[in-house]
Motif scaffolding. Sequence first.
Motif, mmCIF file in Angstrom:
data_model
loop_
_atom_site.group_PDB
_atom_site.id
_atom_site.type_symbol
_atom_site.label_atom_id
_atom_site.label_comp_id
_atom_site.label_asym_id
_atom_site.label_seq_id
_atom_site.Cartn_x
_atom_site.Cartn_y
_atom_site.Cartn_z
ATOM 1 N N UNK A 109 0.844 -1.203 0.000
ATOM 2 C CA UNK A 109 0.000 0.000 0.000
ATOM 3 C C UNK A 109 0.878 1.251 0.000
ATOM 4 N N UNK A 110 0.436 2.264 -0.765
ATOM 5 C CA UNK A 110 1.225 3.493 -0.873
ATOM 6 C C UNK A 110 0.366 4.701 -0.509
ATOM 7 N N UNK A 111 0.643 5.345 0.629
ATOM 8 C CA UNK A 111 -0.122 6.547 0.990
ATOM 9 C C UNK A 111 0.221 7.690 0.043
ATOM 10 N N UNK A 112 -0.788 8.486 -0.309
ATOM 11 C CA UNK A 112 -0.592 9.564 -1.275
ATOM 12 C C UNK A 112 -1.379 10.809 -0.865
ATOM 13 N N UNK A 113 -0.910 11.951 -1.347
ATOM 14 C CA UNK A 113 -1.710 13.179 -1.299
ATOM 15 C C UNK A 113 -2.136 13.500 -2.732
ATOM 16 N N UNK A 114 -3.311 14.161 -2.851
ATOM 17 C CA UNK A 114 -3.969 14.301 -4.152
ATOM 18 C C UNK A 114 -4.405 15.737 -4.399
ATOM 19 N N UNK A 115 -4.289 16.160 -5.649
ATOM 20 C CA UNK A 115 -4.924 17.408 -6.091
ATOM 21 C C UNK A 115 -5.754 17.069 -7.314
ATOM 22 N N UNK A 116 -7.087 17.173 -7.187
ATOM 23 C CA UNK A 116 -7.999 16.806 -8.266
ATOM 24 C C UNK A 116 -8.234 18.001 -9.176
#
Length: 281
Positions: free
Chosen positions: A129-136
């Motif tokens: 599993x890879x934690x991520x931050x997102x900008x949609x």
Amino acid sequence: MMKDYYKISEIARLYGIGVDSLRYYERLGILQPRRESNGYRLYSLKDMYKLNLIRDLRRLDFSMEQIRAYLDEQTVDNTIRLLDQEADLVARQLQELQAKAVQLAQRLADLKAAQATVPGIIQRKVLPPRPCVLFTQHITRDEEMDFVMKKLHRQHEDKIRDFGNQVFGAFLAMDELLAGTPNVYDGVFSVLEEGAACDFTLPGGTYLSYFYQGPYEQNRAKVQQLLDWAAQRGLVLAGTPFELYAIDNRDTIRPEEFLTEIQVLLASEKGQEDLVGSSEK
């Protein structure tokens, strides 16, 4: 025979410092030159002793305010206290330099590994599993991609500390892509360290991986090749294909040197859960 007093120009040459700096020290009250009848400053041997201390303490990155306070109350105990503070500062700086050395070594290793990667080969990868931050945001141009990545970085500066070393990716806008429009995306993300607070997690499991080299306008054709390859082998995909940027414009101005990895999770393997916790920023 050594003189008792020296003019400002002589002191400036002797210590290799500007006349303006000497006048600044005087305004702070650290130096107190006497004045001749013609207004010229004359510096005593006591002033020269203070200048020796200022030079040594400035080399240790002490501020002028710290130096002034120290010279006002110069005792052995205060000297020990001052040097203890500097030792702590040097230790912190060494830790920061060591961390930078680790980051530099990792970046070099990643770039060399990317250079050695053979594009055009589809393979399976088992990934955690890879934690991520997102900008949609919907993206249709390379210039928009760079701008949105910077927005993502700015929004999460506490987590994305080293822009050059960070793994960035983007979710492909599959409807438009499969309809014939290349290089379109629905958002960008950055992969964080294990256990970091995040917007969503790329599930652990078996992924199909496909590297391609060169401009991003190829990605429609490359994604189609990946989908065809999976279909021919009866593989069921889970989730949306996304890109990861192994070599991009952070590393080269030549698009022909770009190296991009397309990944997509296999539903038939473990880790079929949906992406969780994503939100528009």
